[in-house]
Design a protein around this motif. Structure first.
Motif, PDB file in Angstrom:
ATOM      1  N   GLN A   1      31.962 -38.329 -25.521  1.00 29.16           N
ATOM      2  CA  GLN A   1      30.969 -38.312 -26.584  1.00 29.16           C
ATOM      3  C   GLN A   1      30.058 -39.521 -26.424  1.00 29.16           C
ATOM      4  N   PRO A   2      28.733 -39.327 -26.411  1.00 27.92           N
ATOM      5  CA  PRO A   2      27.836 -40.475 -26.218  1.00 27.92           C
ATOM      6  C   PRO A   2      27.817 -41.384 -27.437  1.00 27.92           C
ATOM      7  N   GLU A   3      27.562 -42.646 -27.163  1.00 27.13           N
ATOM      8  CA  GLU A   3      27.287 -43.607 -28.225  1.00 27.13           C
ATOM      9  C   GLU A   3      25.782 -43.757 -28.452  1.00 27.13           C
ATOM     10  N   VAL A   4      24.998 -43.446 -27.411  1.00 29.12           N
ATOM     11  CA  VAL A   4      23.538 -43.488 -27.487  1.00 29.12           C
ATOM     12  C   VAL A   4      22.986 -42.249 -26.798  1.00 29.12           C
ATOM     13  N   VAL A   5      22.027 -41.596 -27.435  1.00 34.16           N
ATOM     14  CA  VAL A   5      21.284 -40.492 -26.823  1.00 34.16           C
ATOM     15  C   VAL A   5      19.893 -41.003 -26.486  1.00 34.16           C
ATOM     16  N   HIS A   6      19.513 -40.907 -25.214  1.00 37.64           N
ATOM     17  CA  HIS A   6      18.221 -41.385 -24.736  1.00 37.64           C
ATOM     18  C   HIS A   6      17.386 -40.171 -24.324  1.00 37.64           C
ATOM     19  N   ALA A   7      16.379 -39.843 -25.125  1.00 42.24           N
ATOM     20  CA  ALA A   7      15.540 -38.668 -24.908  1.00 42.24           C
ATOM     21  C   ALA A   7      14.221 -39.065 -24.265  1.00 42.24           C
ATOM     22  N   HIS A   8      13.773 -38.238 -23.301  1.00 36.06           N
ATOM     23  CA  HIS A   8      12.574 -38.548 -22.532  1.00 36.06           C
ATOM     24  C   HIS A   8      11.465 -37.532 -22.806  1.00 36.06           C
ATOM     25  N   ASP A   9      10.353 -38.021 -23.308  1.00 34.47           N
ATOM     26  CA  ASP A   9       9.113 -37.264 -23.497  1.00 34.47           C
ATOM     27  C   ASP A   9       9.304 -36.091 -24.462  1.00 34.47           C
ATOM     28  N   TRP A  10       8.224 -35.339 -24.692  1.00 34.03           N
ATOM     29  CA  TRP A  10       8.230 -34.374 -25.782  1.00 34.03           C
ATOM     30  C   TRP A  10       9.283 -33.290 -25.599  1.00 34.03           C
ATOM     31  N   HIS A  11       9.642 -32.973 -24.358  1.00 33.49           N
ATOM     32  CA  HIS A  11      10.592 -31.886 -24.119  1.00 33.49           C
ATOM     33  C   HIS A  11      11.948 -32.167 -24.773  1.00 33.49           C
TER      34      HIS A  11
ATOM     35  N   ARG B   1      28.405 -43.597 -35.960  1.00 37.76           N
ATOM     36  CA  ARG B   1      27.011 -43.184 -35.833  1.00 37.76           C
ATOM     37  C   ARG B   1      26.560 -43.275 -34.381  1.00 37.76           C
ATOM     38  N   VAL B   2      25.844 -42.257 -33.922  1.00 31.19           N
ATOM     39  CA  VAL B   2      25.300 -42.234 -32.566  1.00 31.19           C
ATOM     40  C   VAL B   2      23.840 -42.662 -32.627  1.00 31.19           C
ATOM     41  N   GLY B   3      23.479 -43.675 -31.865  1.00 27.21           N
ATOM     42  CA  GLY B   3      22.110 -44.166 -31.851  1.00 27.21           C
ATOM     43  C   GLY B   3      21.212 -43.316 -30.972  1.00 27.21           C
ATOM     44  N   SER B   4      19.901 -43.489 -31.135  1.00 26.54           N
ATOM     45  CA  SER B   4      18.942 -42.713 -30.344  1.00 26.54           C
ATOM     46  C   SER B   4      17.812 -43.603 -29.852  1.00 26.54           C
ATOM     47  N   VAL B   5      17.395 -43.321 -28.630  1.00 29.01           N
ATOM     48  CA  VAL B   5      16.240 -43.968 -28.009  1.00 29.01           C
ATOM     49  C   VAL B   5      15.303 -42.859 -27.550  1.00 29.01           C
ATOM     50  N   PHE B   6      14.026 -43.030 -27.797  1.00 27.54           N
ATOM     51  CA  PHE B   6      13.025 -42.056 -27.345  1.00 27.54           C
ATOM     52  C   PHE B   6      12.010 -42.769 -26.472  1.00 27.54           C
ATOM     53  N   THR B   7      11.820 -42.264 -25.257  1.00 30.28           N
ATOM     54  CA  THR B   7      10.858 -42.867 -24.330  1.00 30.28           C
ATOM     55  C   THR B   7       9.638 -41.976 -24.187  1.00 30.28           C
ATOM     56  N   VAL B   8       8.466 -42.552 -24.425  1.00 28.36           N
ATOM     57  CA  VAL B   8       7.176 -41.874 -24.246  1.00 28.36           C
ATOM     58  C   VAL B   8       6.701 -42.150 -22.822  1.00 28.36           C
TER      59      VAL B   8
ATOM     60  N   MET C   1       6.678 -34.379 -30.187  1.00 30.14           N
ATOM     61  CA  MET C   1       6.498 -35.801 -29.906  1.00 30.14           C
ATOM     62  C   MET C   1       6.636 -36.627 -31.182  1.00 30.14           C
ATOM     63  N   LYS C   2       6.010 -36.171 -32.250  1.00 26.53           N
ATOM     64  CA  LYS C   2       6.085 -36.911 -33.504  1.00 26.53           C
ATOM     65  C   LYS C   2       7.522 -36.978 -34.015  1.00 26.53           C
ATOM     66  N   GLY C   3       8.285 -35.909 -33.796  1.00 27.94           N
ATOM     67  CA  GLY C   3       9.685 -35.940 -34.192  1.00 27.94           C
ATOM     68  C   GLY C   3      10.451 -37.062 -33.527  1.00 27.94           C
ATOM     69  N   GLY C   4      10.218 -37.251 -32.226  1.00 26.71           N
ATOM     70  CA  GLY C   4      10.878 -38.346 -31.532  1.00 26.71           C
ATOM     71  C   GLY C   4      10.436 -39.695 -32.049  1.00 26.71           C
ATOM     72  N   LEU C   5       9.145 -39.844 -32.322  1.00 25.02           N
ATOM     73  CA  LEU C   5       8.616 -41.128 -32.781  1.00 25.02           C
ATOM     74  C   LEU C   5       9.090 -41.473 -34.184  1.00 25.02           C
ATOM     75  N   VAL C   6       9.269 -40.471 -35.031  1.00 27.41           N
ATOM     76  CA  VAL C   6       9.679 -40.718 -36.414  1.00 27.41           C
ATOM     77  C   VAL C   6      11.170 -41.008 -36.513  1.00 27.41           C
ATOM     78  N   PHE C   7      11.988 -40.238 -35.799  1.00 25.16           N
ATOM     79  CA  PHE C   7      13.422 -40.257 -36.075  1.00 25.16           C
ATOM     80  C   PHE C   7      14.243 -41.094 -35.104  1.00 25.16           C
ATOM     81  N   ALA C   8      13.692 -41.524 -33.978  1.00 26.47           N
ATOM     82  CA  ALA C   8      14.477 -42.335 -33.039  1.00 26.47           C
ATOM     83  C   ALA C   8      14.723 -43.728 -33.608  1.00 26.47           C
ATOM     84  N   ASP C   9      15.881 -44.284 -33.289  1.00 29.18           N
ATOM     85  CA  ASP C   9      16.180 -45.656 -33.699  1.00 29.18           C
ATOM     86  C   ASP C   9      15.338 -46.669 -32.938  1.00 29.18           C
ATOM     87  N   ARG C  10      15.085 -46.390 -31.670  1.00 26.21           N
ATOM     88  CA  ARG C  10      14.257 -47.257 -30.841  1.00 26.21           C
ATOM     89  C   ARG C  10      13.294 -46.391 -30.040  1.00 26.21           C
TER      90      ARG C  10
END
Length: 388
Positions: A135-145, A163-170, A208-217
């Motif tokens: 189980q991840p401790e951090v989810v790192h999502a890349h771009d709008w997909h 709690r699982v943290g999230s990172v979103f990279t644009v 894209m906006k979803g990632g920007l609004v809801f990601a922790d970083r």
């Protein structure tokens, strides 16, 4: 730390641009630093074919009622440990001609909202314990997909679990994953997610906006770009949101993977060379000129372009200057695809001067290496470029 990288592409299995290079290199760098990393990918044919030893993790129903599977295998990498890879087994969504996002006629698939919402949804399910063994401790999502992963996490954190943290990279803010608002009801998110402070964007649904609004970083691919996307000129309508979240936004400069792009060791080049042995570069140039049907002139300056053919990339500037370049004895070799008018314009120039201009439409990793290995000048005329 257990980190799940979520991406639509990964080098060397599937690549349409720089996203795949980073998605392939970053997990290996993190693993080398002692982190426990896995990747989650859509089950595109090239990915399914390239992931070894796949086993079933789960079969489950999507929010819109489609039955899909989650498989786990490994991606072999020369000189590094294999990367554990989850892939989503959904042939009805992913086993199609064309590139990952468009059909053969260059039209975006009409169900892209489902195809890529599934990527974020599956990431959240893994974060919620879908795989009993990891189980991840951090989810790192890349771009709008992958941008809905932080949204699914924000509205689906199970009670009583860490709690699982999230990172979103644009990687490129110009591509935002915009869809008609009526598709929101298919995604399995609560109504509160479609609001001014959520996925709603001028009446549309914005991944894209979803990632920007809801990601922790939030990260992006250079410190310069992190500043630029907070301005109206480069913010594509999201600059206000990015300024609001500037406290969790940072830029980390993308780099070149010198294990892949090193002319001294690159097996995709006909000859090797380095700063102390430059003779091999002349051999690469002669080989490419012959391969592409260009005049075999060692003293002709060879200009190369490897790029998407879009307005952003400034290719009209190359077309405007091509006459002067050829008049002074230069040659141009281009590899790329994109907007139909630009493709047609470059094709016409190649047909008019086949000994001086070569245009290859599409993408070929081996040819990209040979172009960079042979070229005297690399042209990057972008009107804006996230990495600088």
């Amino acid at each position: 730390m257990r980190i799940l990288q979520v991406t639509a592409e990964i080098f060397p299995l599937l690549k349409t641009g720089g996203l795949a290079d980073i998605a392939g290199a970053l997990p290996l760098a993190l693993m080398a630093a002692g982190q426990d990393v896995r990747a989650l990918l859509p089950g595109f044919p090239a990915i399914v074919a390239g992931v070894r030893h796949a086993t079933t993790v789960a079969d489950l129903d999507t929010p819109w009622g489609e039955r899909v599977g989650l498989r786990l295998g490994s991606l072999h990498t020369e000189g590094a440990p294999d990367l554990p890879v989850y892939w989503i087994d959904a042939p009805g969504l992913y086993d199609r001609p064309g590139n990952p996002y468009e059909d053969a006629a260059r039209h975006a698939y009409g169900d892209n909202h489902r195809r890529f919402a599934l990527l974020g949804w599956a990431a959240a399910r893994l974060a919620q314990g879908l795989d009993a063994h990891w189980q991840p401790e951090v989810v790192h999502a890349h771009d709008w997909h992958a941008a809905l992963a932080p949204a699914y996490l924000a509205f689906g954190q199970p009670h009583g679990r860490p709690r699982v943290g999230s990172v979103f990279t644009v990687h490129n803010l110009a591509y935002q994953g915009l869809f008609e608002s009526r598709h929101f009801s298919e995604l399995g998110l609560p109504p509160a997610a479609f609001s001014l402070d959520g996925l709603e964007y001028h009446g549309q649904l914005s991944f894209m906006k979803g990632g920007l609004v809801f990601a922790d970083r939030i990260t992006t691919v250079s410190p310069t770009y992190a500043r630029e996307i907070q301005t109206p000129e480069q913010g594509f309508g999201l600059d206000g949101l990015l300024r609001h979240r500037s406290g969790v936004l940072s830029g980390i400069l993308n780099a070149v993977d010198d294990q892949v792009w090193n002319p001294a060791t690159d097996h995709l080049l006909p000859e090797r060379f380095d700063l102390d042995r430059l003779g091999g570069k002349a051999g690469c140039k002669a080989f490419l000129q012959k391969e592409l049907g260009l005049a075999r002139k060692a003293d002709a300056p060879l200009f190369v372009v490897v790029s998407r053919l879009t307005e952003q990339k400034g290719l009209q500037l190359v077309l405007d200057g091509l006459g002067a370049l050829l008049a002074q004895g230069g040659q141009l070799a281009l590899l790329g695809s994109g907007d139909a008018p630009l493709e047609a314009a470059f094709r016409q120039r190649a047909e008019a001067a086949p000994k001086s201009v070569s245009v290859t439409l599409g993408y070929s990793e081996p040819l990209a290496h040979r172009l960079f290995g042979a070229g005297d000048v690399t042209l990057v005329p972008s009107r804006f470029e996230p990495c600088g």
